[in-house]
Design an enzyme around this catalytic site. Structure first.
Site, mmCIF file in Angstrom:
data_model
loop_
_atom_site.group_PDB
_atom_site.id
_atom_site.type_symbol
_atom_site.label_atom_id
_atom_site.label_comp_id
_atom_site.label_asym_id
_atom_site.label_seq_id
_atom_site.Cartn_x
_atom_site.Cartn_y
_atom_site.Cartn_z
ATOM 1 N N CYS A 274 0.799 -1.236 0.000
ATOM 2 C CA CYS A 274 0.000 0.000 0.000
ATOM 3 C C CYS A 274 0.826 1.277 0.000
ATOM 4 O O CYS A 274 0.761 2.050 -0.958
ATOM 5 C CB CYS A 274 -0.943 -0.019 1.191
ATOM 6 S SG CYS A 274 -1.954 -1.498 1.222
HETATM 7 C C1 UGA Z 1 -1.587 0.433 5.381
HETATM 8 C C2 UGA Z 1 -2.430 1.381 6.231
HETATM 9 O O1 UGA Z 1 -1.921 1.420 7.566
HETATM 10 C C3 UGA Z 1 -3.889 0.962 6.251
HETATM 11 O O2 UGA Z 1 -4.665 1.905 6.972
HETATM 12 C C4 UGA Z 1 -4.402 0.880 4.797
HETATM 13 O O3 UGA Z 1 -5.732 0.452 4.735
HETATM 14 C C5 UGA Z 1 -3.529 -0.108 4.031
HETATM 15 O O4 UGA Z 1 -2.167 0.343 4.067
HETATM 16 C C6 UGA Z 1 -4.046 -0.164 2.611
HETATM 17 O O5 UGA Z 1 -3.952 0.835 1.899
HETATM 18 O O6 UGA Z 1 -4.683 -1.149 2.237
HETATM 19 P P1 UGA Z 1 -0.431 -1.943 5.780
HETATM 20 O O7 UGA Z 1 0.370 -1.620 4.571
HETATM 21 O O8 UGA Z 1 -1.091 -3.255 5.845
HETATM 22 O O9 UGA Z 1 -1.587 -0.842 6.003
HETATM 23 O O10 UGA Z 1 0.503 -1.893 7.061
HETATM 24 P P2 UGA Z 1 1.021 -0.757 8.046
HETATM 25 O O11 UGA Z 1 0.827 -1.240 9.414
HETATM 26 O O12 UGA Z 1 0.476 0.559 7.728
HETATM 27 O O13 UGA Z 1 2.595 -0.788 7.756
HETATM 28 C C7 UGA Z 1 3.131 -0.408 6.492
HETATM 29 C C8 UGA Z 1 4.652 -0.339 6.575
HETATM 30 O O14 UGA Z 1 5.061 0.766 7.385
HETATM 31 C C9 UGA Z 1 5.311 -1.572 7.196
HETATM 32 O O15 UGA Z 1 6.474 -1.908 6.472
HETATM 33 C C10 UGA Z 1 5.677 -1.126 8.607
HETATM 34 O O16 UGA Z 1 6.789 -1.800 9.135
HETATM 35 C C11 UGA Z 1 5.996 0.348 8.358
HETATM 36 N N1 UGA Z 1 5.840 1.173 9.571
HETATM 37 C C12 UGA Z 1 4.602 1.379 10.102
HETATM 38 C C13 UGA Z 1 6.956 1.774 10.135
HETATM 39 O O17 UGA Z 1 8.100 1.606 9.654
HETATM 40 N N2 UGA Z 1 6.779 2.586 11.229
HETATM 41 C C14 UGA Z 1 5.557 2.800 11.783
HETATM 42 O O18 UGA Z 1 5.482 3.566 12.776
HETATM 43 C C15 UGA Z 1 4.448 2.178 11.205
#
Ligand code: UGA
Length: 519
Positions: A274
């Site tokens: 995403c």
């Molecule tokens: C993301 C959004 O959080 C959702 O709200 C959205 O619906 C989804 O994309 C989508 O568009 O379908 P997702 O990609 O599943 O969800 O996972 P996240 O938890 O957002 O993490 C994304 C990436 O960011 C991961 O690699 C995670 O490790 C990284 N991340 C997240 C960080 O490096 N730091 C943080 O503080 C949070």
């Protein structure tokens, strides 16, 4: 209120999770896939991919007869009242979202609509840039059905906000539902449905036009991606100053009521299907509209650099050379509780390591098969370990890439017992302060250490001395540790520790750098 019958077109994360949750909330749901294998798997009560709690929910709802997978879209549409388009919109080379599946699905819905006599509602759920529902989906629905949107059938755009790894929870307990409506009747129908799915009345329904709803999705994802790049850049600055811990800093930043610290965890960079795709798509969309998206471009480039930064720290810890070094990667999935490898930072890190001739061994509790079969195939030579222990055995350095719970429980004793030297690069800050102090060497993202401020010159001198076989790596490391504990120049510490004679060092410096050094 009668319950509408629901069709979900698409059985990926977005589609199947919504299908299972809606079925669990008492709706009859048909989910359609173009893959017979997927249909069969779902109808056996299993999800075709790993997602926390999903298998249980699919098993339960299929068994209860509330959820059924069908091959092709026609049957699903003809037997339902509202249809969600939940197909993928992957990135094209240009960064634009690929709308091929959206178009195919809209055309198929249009064809089936020809046969329907009752008013039904089409809802775009996939992530699409503003204007797509009005300018692409609706014309296809009208062309293939011969009917009029807003008269014969309704249309809404309602994006999803589930996170992989907690998709079932997020779909069951959303903070809000966005209803982008073509007209009042379409919006009313979707709002009624939402009230039946979330009857407690604590999920606000925000109604707006379709373009605004499409933009909300990009707004949320790019804002969160921006937070992550912001904190990764801040953490690189913090790392230069001994004693700073970006995780403590974030507690302070987040204490301001205007700032939410939830997505300010410094790490290896964002991955997944995403954030990378959506940042790219919005950049490309903005450019096409004549707007230069400078901030979004920086978000992307800071993210791309983070993997290189992790490898640069690794290199520093290994005194400058990765060639032939055995590097253990703990974690491959782009985040915990999923086997998804799409745009995972581990791929970028492995690429950097491989291009510098390191030997890579990796372990992940869920994502190894996916990594091996689909992502890190022939491009990089990588060994896969069947346990944490096998992965760490005889490694020169360990990089923690994904914050799986089982890595949080690792102790310094385990690293020290198994590795050649317990050198740990903690890309997700999972090792506790008490354990990290017992390691031979520890570097955490966003944690300022004296080593970060070492001049590259020191490393260069050390490497040259090793190349000239005047010292070995272990001796350089001990001298660096001494420098960290008690200060002093690296050369002076090598002499103090008895690894090098003063005259030899002076001759070497004068020979290498053309400097005449006074004793
Ligand atoms: C993301 C959004 O959080 C959702 O709200 C959205 O619906 C989804 O994309 C989508 O568009 O379908 P997702 O990609 O599943 O969800 O996972 P996240 O938890 O957002 O993490 C994304 C990436 O960011 C991961 O690699 C995670 O490790 C990284 N991340 C997240 C960080 O490096 N730091 C943080 O503080 C949070």
């Amino acid at each position: 209120m009668t319950k509408p019958r629901v069709a979900i077109l698409g059985t990926g994360y977005v589609g199947l999770v919504a299908a299972a949750v809606f079925a669990d909330r008492g709706f009859t749901v048909l989910t359609s896939s173009q893959s017979l294998d997927k249909v069969e798997t779902i109808n056996k009560g299993k999800a075709p991919f790993y997602e926390k709690d999903l298998d249980e929910l699919v098993a339960k709802t299929v068994k209860a007869g509330a959820l059924k997978a069908v091959h092709g879209r026609r049957e699903a549409i003809l037997n339902s009242d509202i249809f969600f388009i939940a197909v993928g919109t992957p990135s094209l080379m240009s960064g634009e979202a690929d709308l091929r599946l959206i178009k195919e699905t809209a055309a198929a819905i249009g064809e089936a609509l020809q046969e329907k006599e009752t008013y039904s509602l089409v809802i775009a759920r996939s992530t699409i840039v503003p204007g797509t529902t009005r300018n692409i989906i609706i014309p296809l629905l009208e062309k293939h059905s011969g009917k009029k949107a807003g008269v014969d059938f309704g249309v809404c755009m309602s994006p999803e906000f589930l996170r992989q790894g907690s998709a079932v929870h997020d779909t069951s307990h959303p903070d809000s539902v966005i209803v982008g409506e073509l007209d009042m009747r379409s919006g009313d129908m979707l709002e009624d449905f939402c009230k039946q799915v979330y009857p407690d009345g604590n999920v606000p329904v925000l109604r707006m036009n379709m373009e605004s709803a499409e933009m909300v999705k990009y707004g949320r994802n790019t804002f969160l991606a921006m937070n992550i790049s912001y904190i990764n850049e801040m953490s690189r600055i913090a790392e230069i100053i001994p004693g700073i811990d970006i995780y403590e800093v974030v507690k302070g930043i987040g204490a301001d009521w205007r700032i939410n610290p939830a997505f300010l965890n410094a790490g290896c960079g964002y991955g997944g299907s995403c954030f990378p795709k959506d940042v790219k798509a919005l950049i490309s969309f903005a450019r096409l509209q004549g707007v230069e998206p400078e901030l979004l471009e920086s978000v992307e480039s800071v993210n791309a650099q983070q993997a290189a930064h992790i490898v640069a720290i690794t290199k520093q810890e290994l005194c400058g050379a990765l060639k032939g070094k055995r590097i253990a990667l703990l974690g491959l999935a782009f985040k915990p509780h999923t086997d998804d490898m799409r745009e995972a930072p581990s791929i970028k890190i492995a690429n950097h390591l491989y291009s510098q001739e390191a030997d890579i061994i990796a372990y992940d509790p869920k994502a190894m098969a996916n990594a091996r079969d689909n992502f890190i195939k022939d491009t990089i030579k990588i060994e896969y370990a069947d346990s944490i222990e096998t992965c760490l055995k005889d490694a020169d350095c360990c990089i923690i890439v994904t914050e799986w719970d089982e890595f949080r429980e690792l102790t310094a004793e385990t690293f020290s017992r198994l590795m050649k030297q317990a050198i740990v690069i903690d890309g997700r800050r999972v090792i506790s302060p008490s354990e990290r102090d017992k390691l031979f060497s520890y570097r955490g993202v966003g944690l300022g250490t004296p080593k970060t401020s070492e001049k590259p010159m020191v490393i260069k001198l050390g490497r040259r001395l090793i190349q000239a076989k005047l010292i070995n790596e272990q001796q350089l490391r001990e001298a660096l540790n001494e420098q960290e504990k008690r200060g002093g120049l690296i050369g002076a510490n090598l002499i103090k520790l008895g690894f090098l004679k003063k005259e030899v060092l002076l001759d070497f410096i004068s020979d290498q750098y053309g400097l005449s050094v006074n004793s």
